[in-house]
Motif scaffolding. Sequence first.
Motif, PDB file in Angstrom:
ATOM      1  N   GLU A 116       7.215  15.742   3.135  1.00 18.88           N
ATOM      2  CA  GLU A 116       8.749  15.691   3.020  1.00 18.88           C
ATOM      3  C   GLU A 116       9.687  14.574   3.022  1.00 18.88           C
TER       4      GLU A 116
ATOM      5  N   VAL B 147      14.009   9.193   6.537  1.00 15.78           N
ATOM      6  CA  VAL B 147      13.044  10.953   6.866  1.00 15.78           C
ATOM      7  C   VAL B 147      11.465  10.372   7.319  1.00 15.78           C
TER       8      VAL B 147
ATOM      9  N   SER C  30       7.779  11.859   8.191  1.00 16.52           N
ATOM     10  CA  SER C  30       7.109  11.720   7.969  1.00 16.52           C
ATOM     11  C   SER C  30       5.277  11.633   9.061  1.00 16.52           C
TER      12      SER C  30
END
Length: 390
Positions: free
Chosen positions: A326, A343, A345
């Motif tokens: 990711e 983002v 992960s």
Amino acid sequence: MPDNVNDHQELEPAAADQVGGSTTPNPRPVRRPRPAPSSGYVPGRRSRSEKSSGMNAIIVPIIALVALLALLGALLFDHFHKSNTAATPPAVTVPTAAPSATVAPTATPVVLAPPATTKAGVAAVVNGEPVPMSIFVAETNAGAKQMQLAHTDPNTGAMVPAVNITTAAGKKALHQSETALLNNLVDTYLVVGYARQHNLLATKAQVNAAIASYNTSAGGAAAFEANVKKQGFTMAQVNEIVSTQVTFSNVTKVLTKNTPCPCDLHARHILLATKDKTLADKLAKELQANGGKTFAADAKKYSTDTGSGKLGGDLGYFGKGQMVPEFEKAAYALKIGKVSNPVKSQYGWHIIQVLGQRPSQASQQAVMSKWLAAQHKQAVIKKYVQIPSN
């Protein structure tokens, strides 16, 4: 080595987590997990100088000798290579701390007389550039000591068995390592000569910055000097080695600057726990609005990745396959200077900013290998060290 040489590595100031031997780096939650004897994560190469050696040199390292110097891999050399890392660690590596054997040695390492030279004080001469015998001897002595201790390879995590260098087989292995070291030094000085002709020799400021990085990593100048002395090096030799490493990095950057990608990225991030999505959104918007001006301060204050957090979130350079999927996908999609949205992960929420890119180490190595091969064809090289063939 000449006081104008190597990042490592410039030696680009090698990454703090690459130098300093005894200091254990914090696990890096961004790096792809891999089986390792001491950590669940790949700590990374982070040559901080390149931010690691450009000094990330291109010459193929002599693992048997370099391992004992507790790299950057680093390093040194992330730096050229390993950490301003250019490609791979330079032929000569800055000593950090004496390696600790994972298996207790059965006896004190044997000290053998170094190879003789037919030219006083000189191991070789490359296009008129002398390779100091003192550097060659210091490196070979350190290598011989390391070979006699069972240890873990810092790059692979594999066990490297001790070698009895008093036996015929052991002496042959030692002499092969000495020959490889001499050849790498010759390659290094081919680069030094080129740097001298093209005004790429390491500057005093670059060398001082690299040394300062090593001092910090080791816990202070006194600790670093103690480690250097323990390995059998003098600080004068270390300064010469660092100068060479930095020079190697400078040359590598110039010769590989137009190398096409695949590229390595230089990025920083702020990692927040999964539950902190609201904070992640808020920080991302603020950073996007101010162009990342407060990124370092926010990373130090909020990031749960304490290793990079104390460095303002800086992760150094990394390539494909080194980060969790990711993170990698988001980072490679970003334009330089831009700040990502949060983002997610397995480690939490990442806010990422890409600071730069460079050709991958593999690409740089290919370019430098070809360049070195061409240099050898026209170089005048004389070797004076007398290394037994068996």
